[in-house]
Design a protein around this motif. Structure first.
Motif, PDB file in Angstrom:
ATOM      1  N   TYR A  32       0.786  -1.105   0.084  1.00 31.66           N
ATOM      2  CA  TYR A  32       0.045   0.066   0.051  1.00 31.66           C
ATOM      3  C   TYR A  32       0.970   1.199   0.130  1.00 31.66           C
ATOM      4  CZ  TYR A  32      -4.124   3.092   1.019  1.00 31.66           C
ATOM      5  OH  TYR A  32      -4.933   3.921   0.952  1.00 31.66           O
ATOM      6  N   LYS A  33       1.892   1.170   0.832  1.00 31.57           N
ATOM      7  CA  LYS A  33       2.944   2.390   0.687  1.00 31.57           C
ATOM      8  C   LYS A  33       3.497   2.814  -0.699  1.00 31.57           C
ATOM      9  CE  LYS A  33       7.390   1.805   1.061  1.00 31.57           C
ATOM     10  NZ  LYS A  33       8.656   1.565   1.462  1.00 31.57           N
ATOM     11  N   GLU A  34       3.801   1.656  -1.474  1.00 29.18           N
ATOM     12  CA  GLU A  34       4.278   1.632  -2.804  1.00 29.18           C
ATOM     13  C   GLU A  34       3.152   2.289  -3.776  1.00 29.18           C
ATOM     14  OE1 GLU A  34       7.099   1.290  -3.793  1.00 29.18           O
ATOM     15  OE2 GLU A  34       8.144   0.811  -1.928  1.00 29.18           O
ATOM     16  N   LEU A  35       2.051   1.924  -3.587  1.00 29.72           N
ATOM     17  CA  LEU A  35       0.885   2.500  -4.358  1.00 29.72           C
ATOM     18  C   LEU A  35       0.864   3.985  -3.950  1.00 29.72           C
ATOM     19  CD1 LEU A  35      -1.628   1.774  -6.184  1.00 29.72           C
ATOM     20  CD2 LEU A  35      -3.059   1.499  -3.991  1.00 29.72           C
ATOM     21  N   LYS A  60       4.210  -2.019  13.749  1.00 31.43           N
ATOM     22  CA  LYS A  60       4.629  -1.475  14.752  1.00 31.43           C
ATOM     23  C   LYS A  60       4.989   0.169  14.472  1.00 31.43           C
ATOM     24  CE  LYS A  60       8.626  -1.190  17.951  1.00 31.43           C
ATOM     25  NZ  LYS A  60      10.087  -1.630  18.108  1.00 31.43           N
ATOM     26  N   THR A  61       5.070   0.143  13.526  1.00 31.82           N
ATOM     27  CA  THR A  61       5.100   1.605  13.008  1.00 31.82           C
ATOM     28  C   THR A  61       3.956   2.454  12.905  1.00 31.82           C
ATOM     29  OG1 THR A  61       6.798   1.331  11.185  1.00 31.82           O
ATOM     30  CG2 THR A  61       5.707   3.107  11.082  1.00 31.82           C
ATOM     31  N   LEU A  62       2.673   1.771  12.594  1.00 34.08           N
ATOM     32  CA  LEU A  62       1.642   2.269  12.517  1.00 34.08           C
ATOM     33  C   LEU A  62       0.611   2.460  13.740  1.00 34.08           C
ATOM     34  CD1 LEU A  62      -0.011   0.245   9.351  1.00 34.08           C
ATOM     35  CD2 LEU A  62       0.562   2.628   9.371  1.00 34.08           C
ATOM     36  N   LEU A  63       1.295   1.573  14.833  1.00 33.05           N
ATOM     37  CA  LEU A  63       0.493   1.567  16.150  1.00 33.05           C
ATOM     38  C   LEU A  63       1.335   2.531  17.119  1.00 33.05           C
ATOM     39  CD1 LEU A  63       0.057  -2.453  16.537  1.00 33.05           C
ATOM     40  CD2 LEU A  63      -1.774  -0.535  16.327  1.00 33.05           C
ATOM     41  N   THR A  64       2.671   2.614  16.894  1.00 34.17           N
ATOM     42  CA  THR A  64       3.300   3.509  17.931  1.00 34.17           C
ATOM     43  C   THR A  64       3.896   4.609  17.342  1.00 34.17           C
ATOM     44  OG1 THR A  64       5.617   2.335  17.229  1.00 34.17           O
ATOM     45  CG2 THR A  64       4.196   1.345  19.064  1.00 34.17           C
ATOM     46  N   THR A  65       4.149   4.820  16.213  1.00 36.49           N
ATOM     47  CA  THR A  65       4.699   6.205  15.642  1.00 36.49           C
ATOM     48  C   THR A  65       3.651   6.708  14.681  1.00 36.49           C
ATOM     49  OG1 THR A  65       6.167   4.925  13.959  1.00 36.49           O
ATOM     50  CG2 THR A  65       6.867   5.727  16.323  1.00 36.49           C
ATOM     51  N   TYR A  70       0.055   6.939   5.034  1.00 41.16           N
ATOM     52  CA  TYR A  70      -1.353   6.750   5.440  1.00 41.16           C
ATOM     53  C   TYR A  70      -1.312   6.330   6.935  1.00 41.16           C
ATOM     54  CZ  TYR A  70       0.466   2.053   4.708  1.00 41.16           C
ATOM     55  OH  TYR A  70       1.206   0.578   5.057  1.00 41.16           O
ATOM     56  N   THR A  71      -2.714   6.370   7.542  1.00 41.08           N
ATOM     57  CA  THR A  71      -2.868   6.193   8.794  1.00 41.08           C
ATOM     58  C   THR A  71      -3.274   4.932   9.217  1.00 41.08           C
ATOM     59  OG1 THR A  71      -5.288   6.999   8.899  1.00 41.08           O
ATOM     60  CG2 THR A  71      -3.580   8.833   9.211  1.00 41.08           C
ATOM     61  N   LEU A  72      -3.202   4.486  10.441  1.00 39.84           N
ATOM     62  CA  LEU A  72      -3.696   3.128  10.743  1.00 39.84           C
ATOM     63  C   LEU A  72      -5.168   3.002  10.530  1.00 39.84           C
ATOM     64  CD1 LEU A  72      -3.272   0.437  12.087  1.00 39.84           C
ATOM     65  CD2 LEU A  72      -3.797   1.570  14.068  1.00 39.84           C
ATOM     66  N   SER A  73      -5.943   3.983  10.800  1.00 41.94           N
ATOM     67  CA  SER A  73      -7.225   3.714  10.265  1.00 41.94           C
ATOM     68  C   SER A  73      -7.629   3.656   8.747  1.00 41.94           C
ATOM     69  CB  SER A  73      -8.214   5.006  10.901  1.00 41.94           C
ATOM     70  OG  SER A  73      -7.775   5.966  10.489  1.00 41.94           O
ATOM     71  N   GLU A  74      -6.907   4.364   7.953  1.00 44.43           N
ATOM     72  CA  GLU A  74      -7.087   4.408   6.670  1.00 44.43           C
ATOM     73  C   GLU A  74      -6.472   2.805   6.147  1.00 44.43           C
ATOM     74  OE1 GLU A  74      -5.066   5.812   2.364  1.00 44.43           O
ATOM     75  OE2 GLU A  74      -4.637   7.077   4.416  1.00 44.43           O
ATOM     76  N   PHE A  75      -5.338   2.416   6.700  1.00 41.65           N
ATOM     77  CA  PHE A  75      -4.880   0.966   6.155  1.00 41.65           C
ATOM     78  C   PHE A  75      -5.681  -0.035   6.523  1.00 41.65           C
ATOM     79  CE2 PHE A  75      -2.736  -2.912   7.786  1.00 41.65           C
ATOM     80  CZ  PHE A  75      -2.263  -3.243   6.494  1.00 41.65           C
ATOM     81  N   GLY A  81      -9.188  -4.241   6.354  1.00 32.24           N
ATOM     82  CA  GLY A  81     -10.843  -4.587   6.540  1.00 32.24           C
ATOM     83  C   GLY A  81     -11.444  -5.463   5.499  1.00 32.24           C
ATOM     84  N   PRO A  82     -11.719  -4.672   4.304  1.00 31.21           N
ATOM     85  CA  PRO A  82     -12.372  -5.305   3.256  1.00 31.21           C
ATOM     86  C   PRO A  82     -11.715  -6.614   3.117  1.00 31.21           C
ATOM     87  CG  PRO A  82     -11.719  -3.042   2.672  1.00 31.21           C
ATOM     88  CD  PRO A  82     -10.828  -3.294   3.802  1.00 31.21           C
TER      89      PRO A  82
END
Length: 231
Positions: A32-35, A60-65, A70-75, A81-82
């Motif tokens: 997703y980052k590459e996208l 760990k990056t998304l949860l702690t920093t 993108y954000t954790l919620s967006e991911f 999620g889907p």
């Protein structure tokens, strides 16, 4: 993990759990980052100061920093999620009606359990076939990019990847044709049969010019990878 002050057995368990979930917790965040990076390039956006595009995004990056991509919620809403909802719970839903018609109560739950088990097994196979051919003290890592499909590009694909045993359809099938990782990185759009045909020529060219063409058994590469991870 390497620097963690923990018993070695705990580290091995950690690696096993990571291997069971790596597509979810490592491969998908970085895909997703590459996208996102590709979208930035199309839109002409500049990389934020201090951000290194090659750095991995992990849970760990998304949860702690935080990550600028993108954000954790967006991911979760866009990627995780889907897939979780559709693949594991919606697709087997017709079995709810089938089990009611047949007078059974366990078909849907059994399907969900089997889907999760199958996903874990495919994660393990993917970890074995993909992660291990990019890890080892005999692999090069490049921070700076180069021009696509240039001489430097092709050289880097050889130096930063490993091939496993190959040559027969049976061996290639069990590796998922990921045993031609060098050739795959050189020519991403080739067919699987073309990788099988081209590998001996690539190896011969590398031998002729003194370029290290690393080819080892997949389980030897797994041991090297795990040794690196646990320190």
């Amino acid at each position: 993990l390497r620097e963690m002050k923990a018993p070695l057995i705990f580290k091995y368990i950690y690696v096993f759990v990571a291997a069971c979930t790596w597509k979810w917790l490592y491969y998908s965040p970085n895909t997703y980052k590459e996208l996102k990076l590709a979208k930035w390039r199309r839109e002409g956006k500049k990389m934020p100061a201090g951000v290194i595009a090659s750095d991995a995004v992990t849970m760990k990056t998304l949860l702690t920093t935080s990550t600028p991509f993108y954000t954790l919620s967006e991911f979760f809403m866009v990627v995780l999620g889907p897939y979780l909802l559709i693949h594991f719970f919606i697709l087997p839903m017709p079995l709810l009606f089938v089990q009611q018609y047949l007078g059974r109560e366990d078909m849907y739950t059994n399907a969900v359990k089997n889907l999760f088990l199958a996903d874990i097994l495919t994660n393990l196979h993917g970890f074995l076939a993909v992660v291990t051919n990019h890890a080892g003290d005999d692999m090069y890592r490049f921070r700076e990019g180069c021009r696509p499909f240039s001489g430097s590009f092709y050289l880097r694909q050889v130096l930063a990847s490993v091939d496993f045993a190959y040559g027969s359809d049976i061996v290639d099938f069990f590796h998922g044709w990921l045993n031609y990782q060098i050739e795959h990185h050189m020519w991403p759009n080739l067919s699987m049969l073309s990788y099988q045909k081209s590998a001996p020529f690539v190896k011969e060219i590398c031998d002729r010019h003194g370029v290290p063409y690393v080819q080892e058994n997949v389980f030897l590469r797994l041991k090297k990878t795990v040794d690196i991870m646990v320190g």
